[in-house]
Design an enzyme around this catalytic site. Structure first.
Site, PDB file in Angstrom:
ATOM      1  N   LYS A  54       0.817  -1.220   0.000  1.00  0.00           N
ATOM      2  CA  LYS A  54       0.000   0.000   0.000  1.00  0.00           C
ATOM      3  C   LYS A  54       0.849   1.269   0.000  1.00  0.00           C
ATOM      4  O   LYS A  54       0.394   2.335  -0.431  1.00  0.00           O
ATOM      5  CB  LYS A  54      -0.912   0.004   1.222  1.00  0.00           C
ATOM      6  CG  LYS A  54      -2.016  -1.047   1.205  1.00  0.00           C
ATOM      7  CD  LYS A  54      -3.153  -0.637   0.299  1.00  0.00           C
ATOM      8  CE  LYS A  54      -4.340  -1.573   0.443  1.00  0.00           C
ATOM      9  NZ  LYS A  54      -5.478  -1.161  -0.398  1.00  0.00           N
ATOM     10  N   SER A  86      -8.864   0.457   7.264  1.00  0.00           N
ATOM     11  CA  SER A  86      -8.789  -0.305   8.506  1.00  0.00           C
ATOM     12  C   SER A  86      -7.378  -0.704   8.879  1.00  0.00           C
ATOM     13  O   SER A  86      -7.169  -1.290   9.924  1.00  0.00           O
ATOM     14  CB  SER A  86      -9.633  -1.584   8.372  1.00  0.00           C
ATOM     15  OG  SER A  86      -9.117  -2.387   7.323  1.00  0.00           O
ATOM     16  N   ASN A  88      -3.642  -1.196   6.438  1.00  0.00           N
ATOM     17  CA  ASN A  88      -2.416  -0.985   5.678  1.00  0.00           C
ATOM     18  C   ASN A  88      -2.390   0.346   4.927  1.00  0.00           C
ATOM     19  O   ASN A  88      -1.373   1.039   4.915  1.00  0.00           O
ATOM     20  CB  ASN A  88      -2.214  -2.144   4.698  1.00  0.00           C
ATOM     21  CG  ASN A  88      -1.825  -3.425   5.400  1.00  0.00           C
ATOM     22  OD1 ASN A  88      -1.403  -3.408   6.556  1.00  0.00           O
ATOM     23  ND2 ASN A  88      -1.964  -4.548   4.717  1.00  0.00           N
ATOM     24  N   ASP A 202       5.884 -15.967 -17.056  1.00  0.00           N
ATOM     25  CA  ASP A 202       4.763 -16.347 -17.914  1.00  0.00           C
ATOM     26  C   ASP A 202       3.441 -15.867 -17.337  1.00  0.00           C
ATOM     27  O   ASP A 202       2.486 -15.615 -18.073  1.00  0.00           O
ATOM     28  CB  ASP A 202       4.718 -17.868 -18.065  1.00  0.00           C
ATOM     29  CG  ASP A 202       5.963 -18.420 -18.728  1.00  0.00           C
ATOM     30  OD1 ASP A 202       6.154 -18.156 -19.923  1.00  0.00           O
ATOM     31  OD2 ASP A 202       6.755 -19.099 -18.037  1.00  0.00           O
ATOM     32  N   GLU A 232      -8.717 -14.744  -4.843  1.00  0.00           N
ATOM     33  CA  GLU A 232      -9.655 -14.274  -3.826  1.00  0.00           C
ATOM     34  C   GLU A 232      -9.986 -15.386  -2.840  1.00  0.00           C
ATOM     35  O   GLU A 232      -9.878 -16.569  -3.169  1.00  0.00           O
ATOM     36  CB  GLU A 232     -10.967 -13.824  -4.474  1.00  0.00           C
ATOM     37  CG  GLU A 232     -10.853 -12.657  -5.425  1.00  0.00           C
ATOM     38  CD  GLU A 232     -12.202 -12.336  -6.031  1.00  0.00           C
ATOM     39  OE1 GLU A 232     -12.796 -11.307  -5.633  1.00  0.00           O
ATOM     40  OE2 GLU A 232     -12.673 -13.111  -6.895  1.00  0.00           O
ATOM     41  N   ALA A 238     -16.690 -13.715  -0.564  1.00  0.00           N
ATOM     42  CA  ALA A 238     -15.573 -12.777  -0.731  1.00  0.00           C
ATOM     43  C   ALA A 238     -15.024 -12.775  -2.150  1.00  0.00           C
ATOM     44  O   ALA A 238     -14.271 -11.875  -2.519  1.00  0.00           O
ATOM     45  CB  ALA A 238     -14.450 -13.123   0.257  1.00  0.00           C
ATOM     46  N   SER A 344       1.436  -9.779  -0.600  1.00  0.00           N
ATOM     47  CA  SER A 344       1.015  -8.384  -0.506  1.00  0.00           C
ATOM     48  C   SER A 344       1.356  -7.693   0.800  1.00  0.00           C
ATOM     49  O   SER A 344       1.471  -6.470   0.844  1.00  0.00           O
ATOM     50  CB  SER A 344      -0.494  -8.276  -0.753  1.00  0.00           C
ATOM     51  OG  SER A 344      -1.196  -9.163   0.111  1.00  0.00           O
TER      52      SER A 344
END
Length: 375
Positions: A54, A86, A88, A202, A232, A238, A344
């Site tokens: 982030k 909330s 990051n 790739d 996901e 979600a 992430s």
């Protein structure tokens, strides 16, 4: 970073997992599962400043704001920035504002983890609390903008945020190509003794919540031939991006307590335009809570990487999602695929690690407490 053990696991038949986290007894009766030849390359955004990708979008957005014609001269720059987050993105914008010498007003749900609130305040931000839903957060943010005159910097649904996050895609492509060249000259891990004509990635699998990072990565790969996939959680709906693409219409609201709390946010309008309308996403895949936590544990134990559950979702897809693995096996052929995996972030509370991994053994699903949205 690379991990030969995880390469071997990705290139072996994936197990059928029972609710208790062990290979099911019925697995022997199932037809053979796809077994692709996959080499994994990890982009470790868990080692970034503030512990997550982030920070890229926040710094880029603040710098673009500073260059806006007339903003500095009018005094608008000194009024600072506002966002709602909330965790990051809250910390990332607080840090970017501090280094730019301007105020930051961060709207956080009142149920946010104390450690994330403390970290955001530690970067000098003024924290304003709101209710847990996206609508409540946005309403409080609008009030703060009206009261302070500060500029809103959204957590994911903005072009400047998308472009900032996309720099990780550019870096990943360059770093993998350089590593392959070095390995070809001196041997070592990932020595490319294959028949591939071109050294490089790739495919890339990245987490998808609001979609700012995934759409930025997709833009960074446009025209390169690198296929970009979204990953996901499936728990309590979600997987809104996957469902939206299947229906041809963006899902605008999500309410889920998936353990991957950073991916509880619905796909934003700008990311939707990049990923769906411009067809820059090659596909979306969703994995269950147990698979996510098993992937996170593997990263801890085998790669010695501290990651939050959201960051483990792409690896879970590569290891356990039969649909993705079938695509990789079919399209990669004997040469195999070099697949980038975006880790992430690594912002997870130490005292909750034991509870998270205990869920793998007990079959418990979903987070406890939590909120709608996790950007």
């Amino acid at each position: 970073m690379t991990c030969s053990t995880l390469d071997r696991m990705a290139s072996s038949p994936s197990p059928s997992l029972s609710p208790s986290g062990t290979a099911g007894a019925e697995a022997d009766a199932e037809p053979p599962k796809p077994t692709p030849n996959i080499r994994l390359w990890f982009k470790c955004e868990n080692l970034q400043r503030v512990g997550a990708f982030k920070v890229r979008g926040a710094f880029h957005a603040v710098e673009r704001l500073r260059r806006e014609p007339g903003l500095v001269e009018s005094g608008g720059w000194e009024r600072g920035v506002v966002t709602h987050s909330s965790g990051n993105h809250a910390q990332a914008l607080a840090l970017a504002a501090r280094e730019a010498g301007i105020p930051a007003h961060i709207v956080m749900p009142d149920i946010s983890p104390p450690v994330k609130i403390a970290a955001t305040r530690g970067y000098g931000a003024n924290v304003v609390f709101s209710g847990p839903t996206a609508a409540e957060r946005e309403a409080v943010a609008a009030r703060v903008v009206a009261e302070t005159g500060a500029r809103l910097v959204p957590p994911y649904d903005h072009p400047d945020i998308i472009l900032g996050q996309g720099t990780l895609g550019l870096e990943l492509q360059e770093q993998v190509a350089e590593a392959m060249e070095a390995a070809a000259g001196g041997g070592g891990h990932h020595d490319p003794t294959t028949t591939k004509k071109k050294r490089g990635l790739d495919a890339i699998i990245a987490p998808c919540g609001g979609g700012g990072m995934l759409s930025g990565v997709a833009l960074s790969c446009e025209g390169t031939g690198i296929r970009v996939f979204g990953a996901e959680p499936s728990f309590q709906g979600a997987d809104d991006a996957r469902r939206g693409v299947a229906a041809g219409r963006r899902v605008e609201a999500v309410r889920t307590l998936t353990v991957a709390d950073g991916l509880r946010t619905p796909l934003g309008a700008h990311p939707w335009s990049v990923l769906y309308e411009r067809r820059l996403a090659a596909g979306f895949y969703a994995v269950g809570e147990e698979q996510i936590l098993r992937a996170a544990r593997l990263l801890y134990e085998r790669a010695k990487l501290v990651v939050e559950p959201s960051a483990a979702v792409p690896l879970a897809v590569a290891l356990y999602d039969d649909e993705f693995r079938a695509v990789a096996a079919r399209e990669a052929g004997p040469e195999g695929w070099d697949v980038g995996i975006v880790l992430s972030g690594g912002n997870v509370e130490i005292d909750k690690l034991g509870d998270l991994f205990a869920r793998v053994a007990t079959g418990r699903e979903g987070g406890e407490g939590g909120e709608e949205g996790g950007a």
